[in-house]
Design an enzyme around this catalytic site. Structure first.
Site, PDB file in Angstrom:
ATOM      1  N   SER A 111       0.986  -1.374  -0.035  1.00 16.42           N
ATOM      2  CA  SER A 111       0.131  -0.019  -0.043  1.00 16.42           C
ATOM      3  C   SER A 111       1.028   1.169  -0.074  1.00 16.42           C
ATOM      4  O   SER A 111       1.691   1.409  -1.015  1.00 16.42           O
ATOM      5  CB  SER A 111      -1.002  -0.009   1.176  1.00 16.42           C
ATOM      6  OG  SER A 111      -2.003   0.962   0.964  1.00 16.42           O
ATOM      7  N   ASP A 363      -8.268  -5.274  -6.410  1.00 13.56           N
ATOM      8  CA  ASP A 363      -8.085  -4.201  -5.323  1.00 13.56           C
ATOM      9  C   ASP A 363      -8.321  -3.018  -6.181  1.00 13.56           C
ATOM     10  O   ASP A 363      -7.819  -3.071  -7.492  1.00 13.56           O
ATOM     11  CB  ASP A 363      -6.482  -4.406  -4.854  1.00 13.56           C
ATOM     12  CG  ASP A 363      -6.298  -3.014  -4.129  1.00 13.56           C
ATOM     13  OD1 ASP A 363      -7.315  -2.342  -3.552  1.00 13.56           O
ATOM     14  OD2 ASP A 363      -5.126  -2.521  -4.388  1.00 13.56           O
ATOM     15  N   HIS A 415      -6.276  -5.973  -1.971  1.00 17.47           N
ATOM     16  CA  HIS A 415      -5.505  -5.114  -1.455  1.00 17.47           C
ATOM     17  C   HIS A 415      -4.437  -6.190  -0.577  1.00 17.47           C
ATOM     18  O   HIS A 415      -3.143  -5.792  -0.602  1.00 17.47           O
ATOM     19  CB  HIS A 415      -5.725  -3.830  -0.618  1.00 17.47           C
ATOM     20  CG  HIS A 415      -4.806  -2.783  -0.550  1.00 17.47           C
ATOM     21  ND1 HIS A 415      -4.207  -2.094  -1.527  1.00 17.47           N
ATOM     22  CD2 HIS A 415      -4.500  -2.114   0.461  1.00 17.47           C
ATOM     23  CE1 HIS A 415      -3.506  -1.156  -1.104  1.00 17.47           C
ATOM     24  NE2 HIS A 415      -3.646  -1.479   0.174  1.00 17.47           N
TER      25      HIS A 415
END
Length: 443
Positions: A111, A363, A415
């Site tokens: 991320s 994601d 994610h």
């Protein structure tokens, strides 16, 4: 820790500034050795823990998230300061455990670690090169470190590419019809001759500020940001507080810290923020009652148990562990919108570092297409063309290899790949650290 295994550090944070407010699920829910039972009171072994393949060192950063803290309580920081702080933390680790300094060393994360990992890697690389001239605490203690490579999962690597690709991702995942897509292409993309189709990577939805393009982007983004869509995994349900024993408690604690805005509010804001829209306030108001999609309530319950805090040696004065840190969010300043220069510097190093960029392919927060465009834009020599890689005799995803850099997708993952596809994630991790830089492979 095993004496001869590689040492890999892991950094985790949600991408983009507003969601620095929220920590990602901790090792207790991803690739750590233990997971928390949904009753919030017991631990159980994670059979796909990454410490089966390497020694794992988890960095809580920026200071102020989780149980980390600063003595003066001032949490103003930025991308570069976080990297400097993490260099100091890694130096401190090696001073206490010098026996691991000759082991292979990797920097990894997901991320917003798309910013953390490259910036920290550059500082580590510079510290190794200039160790003799640097003071201890600023890289001087890293002489001889066996730095081998870096990996980023679903990374915030280039804001503009993630924004442009998000709209393409939305159309080809059925979030809006061809009328909406046609309006985007006709209003935002460069004209082409002979009626041929423009390549999606040439459409600048983000920077084109014509009234027609802004209107088309706003309309399409309305579908993408629809409440109830899981920003982390398009095909997963959104968790509701009523689904968990501790959900109502967590929701109340989030409200106390952040006001009326939920975690998903900020995660949608980070995603839509890549599109350069100006209507964020109506967006926030629309999403203000949306529950978080990710349930971390039982982890929060366990980690704040007084007995657990005592056993972890957490001082009484340190804040409770929460999924949110308003002081960190309020004091954080983003510096970078792209990591192209940093990744190019790492791959050009004479240390022959290797890299892995991987993405769960459903994601939306940091979609696979934007990160694939980022990798292609580095202009590395293609070594191995796109092909499938397998786990348990099933296709786990696809990958291609450039000179010292691999790009991989993880099929059906969102994610948090170590959470959604734990076995495949461990397999990918093992293949990466055990492959030579000159012959990266996942099959």
């Amino acid at each position: 820790m095993a004496a001869t295994l590689s040492l890999a550090t892991w950094s985790s944070s949600v991408a983009y500034l507003p969601s620095i407010l929220y920590e990602k699920p901790p090792p207790h829910k991803e690739q750590g050795p233990l997971h928390v039972d949904p009753n919030g009171r017991q631990l159980y072994p994670n059979e796909n823990s990454w410490n089966r393949a390497a020694n794992m060192l988890f960095l809580e950063a920026p200071a102020g998230v989780g149980f980390s803290y600063k003595m003066d309580g001032k949490y103003a920081t930025d991308d570069d300061q976080v990297a400097r702080d993490n260099v100091a933390a890694i130096e401190c680790f090696y001073r206490k455990f010098p026996q691991f300094k000759t082991n292979d060393f990797y920097l990894m994360g997901e991320s917003y670690a798309g910013i953390y990992v490259p910036t920290l890697s550059v500082q580590i690389l510079n510290a190794i090169t200039n160790a003799s001239a640097a003071p201890v605490g600023s890289g001087g203690g890293l002489a001889g470190l066996n730095f081998k490579g870096f990996a980023v999962g679903n990374g915030y690597l280039d804001q503009k590419m993630l924004g442009n690709s998000l709209l393409t991702f939305g159309y080809y995942h059925g979030l809006y019809d061809h009328y909406v897509w046609d309006a985007l292409v006709n209003s935002c993309c460069p004209p082409v001759a002979n009626g041929s189709t423009v390549a999606a990577s040439r459409c600048d939805f983000v920077s084109n500020r014509s009234a027609a393009c802004v209107s088309a982007v706003s309309r399409a983004s309305g579908f993408i940001r629809e409440p109830g869509l899981n920003v982390y995994n398009l095909y997963a349900d959104c968790w509701s507080p009523s689904d968990s024993t501790f959900g109502a408690i967590l929701t109340a604690s989030v409200a106390n810290i952040t006001g009326k805005y939920s975690r998903e509010t900020f995660d949608h804001r980070l995603m839509i923020g890549t599109l350069n829209l100006t209507d964020e306030r109506p967006l926030l108001d629309k999403l203000s009652v949306t529950p978080p999609c990710i349930d971390a309530s039982f982890v929060e319950h366990w980690v704040n148990d007084p007995v657990v805090r005592r056993d972890l040696h957490i001082p009484d004065a340190v804040q409770q562990w929460t999924s949110c840190s308003l002081p960190v969010m309020a004091g954080y300043r983003n510096i970078y919108t792209s990591m192209k220069a940093q990744v190019q510097q790492l791959l050009a190093s004479d240390r022959h570092l290797k890299g892995l960029i991987y993405n769960g392919d459903v994601d939306m927060a940091c979609n696979f297409l934007g990160d694939e465009w980022f990798v292609e834009d580095l202009n590395r020599t293609l070594v191995s063309e796109y092909k499938a890689w397998n786990y348990n005799k099933q296709i786990a995803g696809f990958y291609k290899v450039y000179d010292r850099l691999a790009f991989a997708t993880v099929r059906g993952s969102g994610h948090m790949v170590p959470t959604d596809k734990a076995g495949a994630a461990l397999e990918m991790f093992e293949k990466f650290i055990n492959s030579p830089a000159s012959a990266l492979k996942l099959h």
